[in-house]
Design an enzyme around this catalytic site. Structure first.
Site, mmCIF file in Angstrom:
data_model
loop_
_atom_site.group_PDB
_atom_site.id
_atom_site.type_symbol
_atom_site.label_atom_id
_atom_site.label_comp_id
_atom_site.label_asym_id
_atom_site.label_seq_id
_atom_site.Cartn_x
_atom_site.Cartn_y
_atom_site.Cartn_z
ATOM 1 N N CYS A 156 2.438 -5.014 7.068
ATOM 2 C CA CYS A 156 2.177 -4.774 5.648
ATOM 3 C C CYS A 156 3.360 -4.034 5.025
ATOM 4 O O CYS A 156 4.241 -3.531 5.718
ATOM 5 C CB CYS A 156 0.885 -3.990 5.464
ATOM 6 S SG CYS A 156 -0.603 -4.961 5.830
ATOM 7 N N HIS A 197 0.813 -1.212 0.000
ATOM 8 C CA HIS A 197 0.000 0.000 0.000
ATOM 9 C C HIS A 197 0.849 1.265 0.000
ATOM 10 O O HIS A 197 2.045 1.253 0.308
ATOM 11 C CB HIS A 197 -0.963 0.005 1.194
ATOM 12 C CG HIS A 197 -0.298 0.106 2.538
ATOM 13 N ND1 HIS A 197 -0.031 1.303 3.164
ATOM 14 C CD2 HIS A 197 0.146 -0.857 3.388
ATOM 15 C CE1 HIS A 197 0.535 1.082 4.337
ATOM 16 N NE2 HIS A 197 0.666 -0.224 4.505
#
Length: 477
Positions: free
Chosen positions: A397, A378
């Protein structure tokens, strides 16, 4: 590395036993690799060509170390003595299965060692070999078995070089001393030159720290993820004093992790290196986009796994995991009432949600990929972190330095470009776009690489995974 001398001993023992000579049987000598099944001798029997192909695969995978011990095994398949023929066939079949297990990284089950190691695909070496025999394609099967990926072979070559360095006694540790820089003279400079030369940096030189020595140090620093100062800093000294045996162990761990990957990688893929905090997009097997990343910290390790980009989400909301909300966000709200509102958070059905916008922790783009860890790639509003050296700063992440460029590249076949990506962001609403082409994603962990015939590249073992893996491999060898 494979202990193929044991395979050769297995073959010799089987042949001797069939001849009536006492010998230790294959069951005792075969390496303990994930409980390899005892390979029965199915029909059709192995041919001499099959045996030679297996021998060649063994020799190629073991870098021709045991040619003398393996020589002639295939010829036993043409023996008029049925017992010798059967013994050779059984031994070659078991050796083939053992090699297949090693080439597919099955010396130990990664996820049994650490649940975050989910990169290896399922593979049954015995079943694969049995199918090749049944179909009469043992020769092709054996020829395809040794890994030939250039990056893997380069690292394998580095392992041989560091083994040779170790066999010559490695290198001497350099005593701690004031920083050595240009202009320094004396025995300390000679010791530094000798240490660098031992690993393949530079060559003989004098007692003066000159420009050539500074250049060698810069190269060393570049290959060890250190700032290229050309000065013997404490960090550089610490890296130089890691023993050759430890460097070889690092290479061995990376070779094993490389075996967890498919032997042929998809031509269109993203490789996100956790240890290097770096991601590369490959198209037609060529790198077309590279970027820095921010990965999980030591309390929130980014896992290794393989997946694919299922969709690209523009203007994503962040549904905060309950443990993160409890440990980090609720205390902030308690200390500073209004923190949630000022940072775009609200509570929806009991869950803390950060809504899409310029402050969203996910930035403006999220790349979704199926996996059991709820991990994704992301964007981020905190781009300053990409400038720091140590980028293990996330909750697991992977934050991307160039998410817009990656989205444009993945959607290029649908006539997307950077302008269209920006338009999708500027719409403001949360929406998904599914790429028409499948792009694989591999989250890998590389603490050692080889890019040439010189010294290897080493990176910090952020999560301490190398010794854990090496200990498990030692227990299975």
């Amino acid at each position: 590395m494979a202990e193929w001398s044991l395979v050769a001993a297995c073959l010799a023992a089987a042949v001797l036993s069939a001849s009536g000579v006492a010998a230790q049987g294959p069951a005792q000598l075969t390496p303990a690799v994930v409980a390899p099944a005892q390979v029965a001798v199915p029909q059709p029997p192995l041919t001499v060509a099959d045996g030679e192909a297996i021998e060649h695969a063994l020799l190629e995978a073991s870098e021709f170390r045991f040619a003398a011990e393996l020589e002639g095994a295939a010829k036993e398949l043409a023996s008029h003595d049925a017992s010798r023929r059967a013994a050779a066939e059984n031994a070659l079949a078991q050796a083939a299965v053992n090699l297949a297990q090693e080439e597919h990284g099955e010396l130990a089950n990664p996820s049994d060692i650490d649940p975050n190691w989910a990169l290896r695909l399922a593979y049954d070496a015995a079943a694969d070999f049995a199918a090749a025999r049944a179909d009469g394609r043992v020769v092709a099967w054996a020829k395809a078995l040794p890994r030939r990926d250039p990056a893997y072979l380069a690292l394998l070559g580095a392992a041989r070089r560091y083994e040779a360095i170790g066999a010559r006694g490695g290198w001497r540790a350099i005593p701690a001393s004031p920083r050595l820089a240009r202009g320094a003279k004396g025995a300390a400079v000679l010791a530094l030159r000798a240490r660098l030369a031992r690993e393949g940096y530079g060559g003989p030189g004098g007692r003066v720290f000159d420009g050539s020595l500074a250049a060698e140090i810069v190269e060393f620093q570049g290959r060890h993820d250190l700032r290229p100062t050309g000065v013997l800093t404490p960090e550089t000294l610490a890296a130089m004093n890691v023993p050759a045996a430890a460097r070889l162990a690092t290479i061995e761990a990376n070779l094993e992790r490389a075996r967890w990957l498919p032997q042929t990688l998809p031509p269109n893929r993203i490789e996100a290196d956790i240890a290097g905090a770096h991601a590369t997009l490959f198209q037609d097997d060529k790198p077309v986009l590279e970027m820095r990343t921010v990965v999980g910290d030591t309390k929130h390790e980014t896992p290794m796994f393989a997946s694919h980009v299922s969709s690209i989400q523009f203007n994503p909301a962040w549904h905060v995991p309950a443990d993160i909300a409890k440990a980090e966000l609720w205390p902030k709200e308690a200390r500073s009432p209004g923190y949630f509102a000022s940072h775009g958070y609200s509570v929806v059905n009991g869950q803390v949600v950060q809504h899409a916008g310029p402050k969203s922790s996910l930035g403006r783009i999220k790349f979704e990929m199926p996996n059991p860890f709820s991990v994704y790639l992301h964007d981020t509003p905190g781009h300053a972190l990409f400038a720091v050296d140590s980028r293990g700063r996330s909750h697991g992440c992977v934050r991307l330095e160039k998410p817009k460029e990656l989205a444009a590249a993945l959607l290029a076949s649908e006539d997307w470009d950077m302008d269209r990506v920006q338009e999708a962001i500027d719409q403001g609403d949360t929406h998904w776009v599914k790429p028409s082409q499948t792009v694989a994603v591999f989250l890998v962990y590389r603490t050692a690489e080889a890019i040439d015939d010189g010294p290897a590249i080493f990176r910090p073992d952020l999560y301490g995974w190398d010794p854990k893996l090496n200990a498990a491999l030692a227990a299975h060898r």
